[in-house]
Motif scaffolding. Structure first.
Motif, PDB file in Angstrom:
ATOM      1  N   VAL A 135       1.862  25.960 -35.246  1.00  0.00           N
ATOM      2  CA  VAL A 135       3.268  26.363 -35.576  1.00  0.00           C
ATOM      3  C   VAL A 135       3.942  25.521 -36.324  1.00  0.00           C
ATOM      4  O   VAL A 135       4.962  26.034 -37.022  1.00  0.00           O
ATOM      5  CB  VAL A 135       3.768  26.611 -33.851  1.00  0.00           C
ATOM      6  N   ILE A 138       3.787  26.468 -40.246  1.00  0.00           N
ATOM      7  CA  ILE A 138       4.129  27.635 -40.721  1.00  0.00           C
ATOM      8  C   ILE A 138       5.462  27.451 -41.593  1.00  0.00           C
ATOM      9  O   ILE A 138       6.384  26.952 -41.280  1.00  0.00           O
ATOM     10  CB  ILE A 138       4.256  28.709 -39.522  1.00  0.00           C
ATOM     11  N   LYS A 140       7.394  29.453 -45.512  1.00  0.00           N
ATOM     12  CA  LYS A 140       7.591  30.895 -45.869  1.00  0.00           C
ATOM     13  C   LYS A 140       6.564  31.385 -46.831  1.00  0.00           C
ATOM     14  O   LYS A 140       6.136  32.526 -47.128  1.00  0.00           O
ATOM     15  CB  LYS A 140       8.899  30.853 -46.899  1.00  0.00           C
ATOM     16  N   THR A 142       3.509  30.861 -45.999  1.00  0.00           N
ATOM     17  CA  THR A 142       2.050  30.913 -44.946  1.00  0.00           C
ATOM     18  C   THR A 142       1.792  32.547 -45.039  1.00  0.00           C
ATOM     19  O   THR A 142       2.646  33.357 -44.616  1.00  0.00           O
ATOM     20  CB  THR A 142       2.435  30.370 -43.724  1.00  0.00           C
ATOM     21  N   LEU A 163       0.868  33.609 -31.988  1.00  0.00           N
ATOM     22  CA  LEU A 163       1.231  33.194 -33.046  1.00  0.00           C
ATOM     23  C   LEU A 163       1.356  34.027 -34.381  1.00  0.00           C
ATOM     24  O   LEU A 163       2.465  34.116 -34.958  1.00  0.00           O
ATOM     25  CB  LEU A 163       0.783  31.907 -33.556  1.00  0.00           C
ATOM     26  N   ARG A 166       3.782  37.061 -34.051  1.00  0.00           N
ATOM     27  CA  ARG A 166       5.098  36.546 -33.958  1.00  0.00           C
ATOM     28  C   ARG A 166       5.568  36.297 -35.439  1.00  0.00           C
ATOM     29  O   ARG A 166       6.617  36.527 -35.854  1.00  0.00           O
ATOM     30  CB  ARG A 166       5.477  35.607 -33.221  1.00  0.00           C
ATOM     31  N   HIS A 167       4.695  35.664 -36.182  1.00  0.00           N
ATOM     32  CA  HIS A 167       4.879  35.342 -37.691  1.00  0.00           C
ATOM     33  C   HIS A 167       4.640  36.156 -38.695  1.00  0.00           C
ATOM     34  O   HIS A 167       4.582  35.796 -39.796  1.00  0.00           O
ATOM     35  CB  HIS A 167       4.562  34.055 -37.731  1.00  0.00           C
ATOM     36  N   ASN A 168       3.928  37.328 -38.077  1.00  0.00           N
ATOM     37  CA  ASN A 168       3.421  38.495 -39.264  1.00  0.00           C
ATOM     38  C   ASN A 168       2.290  37.993 -40.165  1.00  0.00           C
ATOM     39  O   ASN A 168       2.610  37.862 -41.355  1.00  0.00           O
ATOM     40  CB  ASN A 168       4.662  38.869 -39.896  1.00  0.00           C
TER      41      ASN A 168
END
Ligand code: T4K
Length: 419
Positions: A135, A138, A140, A142, A163, A166-168
């Motif tokens: 986490v 991560i 922009k 990634t 994860l 949530r972070h696409n």
């Protein structure tokens, strides 16, 4: 059974006779029923169909789908190409978070396609990528995470999936070690966007060279199939950029034959593992990595962690002594991808943010297992390790009088990382 040493002078590193006349390897291939294999080889020769989606390949893919309960299995010529195809098909770009404690193929597959592997530290209790550290990495740029089920022990799939959602991010698993293993009762193969198996000769189930991409996603599977065969949709229509990732019929024949012995290969590994475990518990400072035995596991790696402070001897000295005895133990995945090129030039200070990887890479040693290794050989290997640890001080003293510089076949750079 090789004779047990009674004095340190009898160790081969000090000029004694090696415990084993013939080398005992990590990664000796498991060979199934030769007759069945040779019959299949004859069949494919009679058929004159050697590769390109042949009948053995199709049967092999279907058998895997049935075995692991996944919708699609696309067999490939090796897992590295499998990873590369998955990376392309999923459109990974920019940065992808991967563990450094893995075979170099995981990182190279990304970098080969212009994607930057961002190395992540591991969870020392599992040797797998640590989601808490993921986490933090991560950005922009990634686009995905590649978890590796190291030694066949599953990653923390649920946390990584959460994860990624949530972070696409795309989530891929390098499952090179994890064929026939399960996570929370479900077989590895159906997690993330795709999982990639290796069936290399050194894997417990082999197709000589080979691998497979497993996924439950219909669109992704269709794309991967195209990409495996140069992008051809029919005889003269190319739909996409592609490569030659096909598995040939001889490999598929080996795969089918190996699958027929799957249970016996696992049983041999399981017995070997327990024998090592039973005999090494009494050796201080040497611990065997554990498998979750209420899950399915293939037990294909016997992994020691050597705590030098307790054992009195370092992993590297133990490794050198074993090699001299013709026990060809392996320091997987020393020194960690971040200390190999081109990555160490890219980020020379990576070690500072990978403390667990650094620590573990100096402690781990893989020992021989598989159907080619006998119980007597395992007993002799364990007796050797016990003897070395028992006489650690004397061994070190003697070595200090006649320093050894590692195996002649190790390059200077791999003995002494420059960073
Ligand atoms: N991801 C992960 C996490 C992986 O571990 C791997 C491969 C990959 C991806 C990529 O998968 P593939 O593209 O290979 O399908 C070996 C294997 O070549 C490699 O497949 C494997 N991981 C890695 C962990 O081990 P080396 O460089 O250690 O191989 P080598 O030639 O030193 O052989 C190892 C031992 O096995 C030796 O003592 C000799 C013995 N051996 C080897 C072969 C090929 C035999 O006795 N017979 C044989 O036919 O990489």
């Amino acid at each position: 059974m090789p004779p047990i040493k009674s004095r340190i002078e009898e160790l081969a590193i000090f000029g004694g006779k090696a415990a084993f006349d013939i080398a005992v390897h990590v990664g000796r291939p498991n060979i199934g029923d030769r007759r069945a294999l040779l019959k299949r080889i004859n069949d494919l020769l009679d058929r004159n169909w050697l590769t390109n989606d042949g009948p053995f390949l199709q049967e092999f893919e279907q058998r895997i789908c049935g075995l692991i309960g996944v919708k699609h299995c696309i067999a490939v010529c090796n897992a590295t190409i499998g990873l590369e195809i998955a990376i392309k098909a999923l459109g990974l770009s920019g940065e992808v978070i991967v563990p450094s404690f893995t075979f170099i193929a995981t990182a190279h597959a990304l970098r080969w396609h212009g994607v930057t592997p961002v190395f992540c530290d591991l969870d020392s209790s599992t040797h797998n990528i640590d989601p808490l550290r993921v986490v933090e990495l991560i950005t922009k740029r990634t686009s995905g995470i590649i978890g590796v089920h190291v030694w066949g022990r599953p990653c923390d799939v649920c946390t990584l999936a959460d994860l990624a959602r949530r972070h696409n991010l795309k989530l891929v698993f390098d499952a090179a070690h994890a064929f026939a293993c399960s996570y929370k009762g479900r077989m590895i193969g159906g997690f993330g966007n795709a999982e990639i198996f290796s069936f290399h000769a050194t894997k417990f189930l082999n197709t000589f060279e080979g691998g497979a991409i497993a996924t439950d996603n219909d669109d992704l599977a269709a794309k991967v199939r195209l990409m495996r065969n140069f992008g051809f949709a029919d005889l003269d229509t190319v739909m996409t950029l592609g490569t030659n990732g096909k598995m040939n019929e001889a490999s598929a024949a080996m795969g089918l034959t190996s699958l027929e012995s799957l249970d016996s290969f696992i049983e041999a590994n399981r017995c070997n593992y327990h024998l090592y475990q039973q005999q090494l518990t009494r050796v201080p400072g040497i611990s065997l990595s554990r498998y979750e035995e209420d899950e399915k596991c293939n037990y294909q790696y016997v992994v020691l962690e050597i705590d030098e402070a307790v054992a009195g001897i370092s992993r590297d000295i133990l490794d050198d002594i074993l090699w001299a005895e013709n026990v060809l133990s392996r320091r997987y995945f020393y020194p960690g991808c971040h200390r190999m090129e081109p990555y160490r030039t890219d980020e020379p200070q990576a070690r500072l943010r990978l403390p667990q990887t650094e620590r573990l890479a100096k402690m781990v040693l893989c020992l021989p297992t598989g159907s080619a290794v006998s119980s007597a050989e395992i007993t002799a290997i364990c007796a050797l390790i016990e003897f070395i640890v028992k006489h650690a001080e004397a061994v070190k003293e003697r070595l200090s009088m006649k320093p050894i510089f590692g195996h002649p076949w190790r390059s200077a750079s791999s003995q002494e990382p420059h960073i």
